[in-house]
Design a protein around this motif. Structure first.
Motif, PDB file in Angstrom:
ATOM      1  N   GLU A 289      38.435  22.642  13.294  1.00 30.29           N
ATOM      2  CA  GLU A 289      37.795  23.497  14.294  1.00 30.29           C
ATOM      3  C   GLU A 289      38.592  23.588  15.583  1.00 30.29           C
ATOM      4  OE1 GLU A 289      33.268  22.970  14.309  1.00 30.29           O
ATOM      5  OE2 GLU A 289      34.052  21.307  13.135  1.00 30.29           O
ATOM      6  N   ARG A 290      39.922  23.402  15.470  1.00 32.82           N
ATOM      7  CA  ARG A 290      40.760  23.420  16.670  1.00 32.82           C
ATOM      8  C   ARG A 290      40.803  24.820  17.261  1.00 32.82           C
ATOM      9  NH1 ARG A 290      46.863  22.827  17.031  1.00 32.82           N
ATOM     10  NH2 ARG A 290      46.757  23.432  14.858  1.00 32.82           N
ATOM     11  N   PRO A 291      40.486  24.915  18.549  1.00 35.77           N
ATOM     12  CA  PRO A 291      40.554  26.248  19.163  1.00 35.77           C
ATOM     13  C   PRO A 291      42.013  26.611  19.421  1.00 35.77           C
ATOM     14  CG  PRO A 291      39.963  24.614  20.800  1.00 35.77           C
ATOM     15  CD  PRO A 291      40.106  23.878  19.505  1.00 35.77           C
ATOM     16  N   GLY A 292      42.351  27.865  19.283  1.00 36.35           N
ATOM     17  CA  GLY A 292      43.723  28.282  19.546  1.00 36.35           C
ATOM     18  C   GLY A 292      43.891  28.686  20.998  1.00 36.35           C
ATOM     19  N   ASN A 293      45.083  28.455  21.526  1.00 36.14           N
ATOM     20  CA  ASN A 293      45.425  28.934  22.866  1.00 36.14           C
ATOM     21  C   ASN A 293      44.497  28.483  23.980  1.00 36.14           C
ATOM     22  OD1 ASN A 293      47.819  30.231  22.421  1.00 36.14           O
ATOM     23  ND2 ASN A 293      46.780  32.032  21.571  1.00 36.14           N
ATOM     24  N   VAL A 294      44.077  27.244  23.933  1.00 34.18           N
ATOM     25  CA  VAL A 294      43.245  26.715  25.013  1.00 34.18           C
ATOM     26  C   VAL A 294      43.981  25.533  25.653  1.00 34.18           C
ATOM     27  CG1 VAL A 294      41.033  25.651  25.597  1.00 34.18           C
ATOM     28  CG2 VAL A 294      41.141  27.401  23.826  1.00 34.18           C
ATOM     29  N   PRO A 295      44.077  25.504  26.978  1.00 31.80           N
ATOM     30  CA  PRO A 295      44.715  24.358  27.616  1.00 31.80           C
ATOM     31  C   PRO A 295      43.890  23.097  27.385  1.00 31.80           C
ATOM     32  CG  PRO A 295      44.434  26.166  29.167  1.00 31.80           C
ATOM     33  CD  PRO A 295      43.647  26.513  27.953  1.00 31.80           C
ATOM     34  N   GLU A 312      42.960  15.914  16.868  1.00 33.29           N
ATOM     35  CA  GLU A 312      43.110  16.697  18.088  1.00 33.29           C
ATOM     36  C   GLU A 312      42.585  15.893  19.273  1.00 33.29           C
ATOM     37  OE1 GLU A 312      40.647  20.133  18.280  1.00 33.29           O
ATOM     38  OE2 GLU A 312      41.438  20.726  20.215  1.00 33.29           O
ATOM     39  N   VAL A 313      43.432  15.751  20.308  1.00 32.97           N
ATOM     40  CA  VAL A 313      42.992  15.106  21.535  1.00 32.97           C
ATOM     41  C   VAL A 313      42.639  16.210  22.517  1.00 32.97           C
ATOM     42  CG1 VAL A 313      43.634  13.536  23.400  1.00 32.97           C
ATOM     43  CG2 VAL A 313      44.603  13.213  21.125  1.00 32.97           C
ATOM     44  N   GLN A 314      41.420  16.158  23.056  1.00 27.64           N
ATOM     45  CA  GLN A 314      41.010  17.186  24.005  1.00 27.64           C
ATOM     46  C   GLN A 314      40.822  16.573  25.375  1.00 27.64           C
ATOM     47  OE1 GLN A 314      37.399  18.778  22.222  1.00 27.64           O
ATOM     48  NE2 GLN A 314      38.610  20.500  21.455  1.00 27.64           N
ATOM     49  N   ALA A 315      41.237  17.288  26.409  1.00 21.30           N
ATOM     50  CA  ALA A 315      41.033  16.803  27.771  1.00 21.30           C
ATOM     51  C   ALA A 315      40.504  17.936  28.631  1.00 21.30           C
ATOM     52  CB  ALA A 315      42.339  16.273  28.343  1.00 21.30           C
ATOM     53  N   LEU A 316      39.642  17.569  29.549  1.00 19.99           N
ATOM     54  CA  LEU A 316      39.142  18.547  30.505  1.00 19.99           C
ATOM     55  C   LEU A 316      39.204  17.899  31.884  1.00 19.99           C
ATOM     56  CD1 LEU A 316      37.873  21.350  30.839  1.00 19.99           C
ATOM     57  CD2 LEU A 316      35.650  20.247  30.691  1.00 19.99           C
ATOM     58  N   VAL A 317      39.908  18.551  32.801  1.00 22.83           N
ATOM     59  CA  VAL A 317      40.009  18.036  34.159  1.00 22.83           C
ATOM     60  C   VAL A 317      39.374  19.061  35.078  1.00 22.83           C
ATOM     61  CG1 VAL A 317      41.614  17.305  35.966  1.00 22.83           C
ATOM     62  CG2 VAL A 317      42.159  16.858  33.569  1.00 22.83           C
ATOM     63  N   SER A 318      38.375  18.620  35.851  1.00 19.14           N
ATOM     64  CA  SER A 318      37.737  19.583  36.751  1.00 19.14           C
ATOM     65  C   SER A 318      37.475  18.912  38.096  1.00 19.14           C
ATOM     66  CB  SER A 318      36.426  20.087  36.145  1.00 19.14           C
ATOM     67  OG  SER A 318      35.524  19.016  36.051  1.00 19.14           O
TER      68      SER A 318
END
Ligand code: TYD
Ligand code: MG
Length: 462
Positions: A289-295, A312-318
């Motif tokens: 379920e990896r999204p394409g073209n997402v930072p 898949e390693v996901q990170a969100l910085v806000s």
């Protein structure tokens, strides 16, 4: 006197003994450390099944060269992924502990293995202290157990279970769960340390003495460790943990100790309406379920036991809205995340002081090898700079405090898995690239060696 005179309470901290339970040890001052144990001089005859101690009549020492190697013919459980975690099947006479949270699928997996082994190896005794025979049977109907010689026993008394093992002479014993079993010899409640240890030890004698492989189900406490004594892990040959999130259908069984195989070997399953189904290609599942073209998304080549898995390693910085920035890690160690963020600030010049950082391994996987460092940093940097890491790039590498990217083990295995999954580029530690491979193409995969975090980020976020 109500208490049996053959047991004694022993402080687990200092070994002091007392005829009755004490809340605080009078000798060392430890709280709640007394556990009921068999007294050392508990009567003349050794306990039933004690033959194990002198198995092979080898009471005297023998010369190394005179001892023949026993060929452990392994028995297949009929479930490929389960055989894999066990190191290639069940070793006769081995004692295996399967731990996991309630409802994760321990009973389901063991019932499936029991049904299959009853068909191929011989009678199986499934002793449950948690469910009645009818409940087990209604579950078995879904798993198509059929008419294999599978014996069900709803029993919690250890002595009765041992009697049934002697009567049925099974090829495999399953005890679900060890925390519900109690021995008549002890007064303490089922699940207490003394009872659990006694039950495991007696089952060990039976399993070794009569060469019957035995599975024990163990409950885990809220903090994730096995309930009952840590000593239980030392008694058994193999410790397996069931991992996974209840909200995901996939489950991971991991070997954390194995006298007959590699540790951290891993089996991947999917929970379906017909029980647990093996997943032979986990990389496909975890990248599904990896999204394409997402930072903020990076693909890591990790190795669990002898098996490479891409996750898949996901990170969100806000920007943080509160005074203190939050750092949340799921699937990787929180401490490791703090350390990597410090490296990123100091060595790659990213300023994260006022930002919330969230890191997640997609699909509920847990990765705890240092080779994941580079992917975690890359995902965070990608999110901060709002730049996408190309979807066909995979990576691995350990990161040191000086911002250097360090070599890791089993690099060729990781690259091969990436190639197999169709990745065109691997960013990896420079020291892991052999001279002939340098800058060249392994299959259709370009190998990019990096020495520092800064170099890695240049290669990934160009
Ligand atoms: P179970 O094996 O009873 O868990 P444990 O012994 O570890 O406590 O698993 C129970 C869960 O599995 C329950 O939520 C229902 C689900 N399940 C299925 O989805 N399909 C099946 O075929 C079976 C038997 C169970
Ligand atoms: Mg159960």
């Amino acid at each position: 006197m109500a208490r049996s005179p053959k047991t004694v309470f022993v402080c687990q901290e200092c070994g002091a003994q007392s005829p009755k339970w004490l809340g605080r040890c009078a000798d060392c001052g430890a709280w709640n450390s007394y556990v009921e144990e068999r007294a050392a001089d508990a009567g003349g005859a050794p306990p039933a099944g004690h033959r194990y101690a002198t198995a092979g009549a080898a009471a005297s020492a023998r010369l190394y060269k005179d001892i023949e190697i026993e060929q452990h013919g392994r028995l297949s459980t009929g479930i490929g992924e389960f055989d894999r975690v066990l190191g290639g099947g069940v070793v006769p006479g081995s004692l295996v502990l399967l731990g996991g949270e309630p409802g994760i699928g321990k009973s389901t997996l063991l019932l499936q293995a029991a049904a299959s082994m009853a068909r191929t190896v011989g009678p199986v005794l499934y002793s449950s202290g948690e469910e009645s025979e009818h409940q087990i049977k209604s579950r078995g109907e879904r798993l198509s157990v059929g008419d294999a010689p599978l014996y069900l026993l709803a029993e919690t008394c250890l002595e009765r279970i041992l009697e049934e093992i002697a009567r049925v002479k099974p090829a495999l014993v399953i005890v679900d769960s060890i925390q519900t079993v109690f021995s008549l010899k002890f007064q303490s409640a089922p699940g207490s340390i003394g009872q659990v240890r006694e039950a495991a030890t007696q089952l060990l004698f039976t399993s070794k003495g009569q060469n019957i492989p035995t599975f024990l189900v163990g409950h885990v406490t809220k903090d994730g460790s096995l309930a009952g004594p840590k000593a239980l892990e030392h008694v058994v040959d193999t410790v397996l943990y069931f991992e996974g999130e209840r909200h995901h259908s996939h489950r991971v069984v991991r070997a954390v100790k194995n006298r007959f195989g590699a540790v951290s070997e891993l089996g991947v399953f999917e929970m379906t309406s017909e029980g647990l189904r093996p997943v032979p290609n986990p990389s496909k599942l975890f990248l599904g379920e990896r999204p394409g073209n997402v930072p903020g998304s990076a693909v890591l080549c990790s190795v669990e036991g002898s098996r490479p898995i891409l996750v898949e390693v996901q990170a969100l910085v806000s920007t943080s809205t509160y005074g203190t920035a939050r750092r949340m890690a799921s699937g990787i160690d929180q401490q490791r995340l703090s350390l990597l963020l410090a490296v990123l600030e100091k060595r790659a010049g990213l300023n994260l002081a006022g930002d919330d950082v969230f890191v997640n391994i997609a699909g509920g996987m847990t990765v705890d090898e240092p080779a994941s460092d580079l992917a975690v940093l890359a995902a965070i940097a990608s999110s901060v700079r709002n730049r996408v890491i190309p979807a066909t790039t995979a990576m691995f590498g350990e990161v040191g405090l000086a911002g250097e990217v360090r070599g890791i083990t089993q690099a060729p295995l990781r690259v091969r898995e990436a190639v197999q999954m169709g990745f065109g580029r691997c960013v990896m530690p420079e020291t892991n690239i052999d001279p002939p491979d340098r800058g060249s193409v392994a299959g259709e995969c370009e190998l990019v060696g990096v020495r520092t975090v800064a170099e890695a980020l240049d290669a990934l976020l160009a």
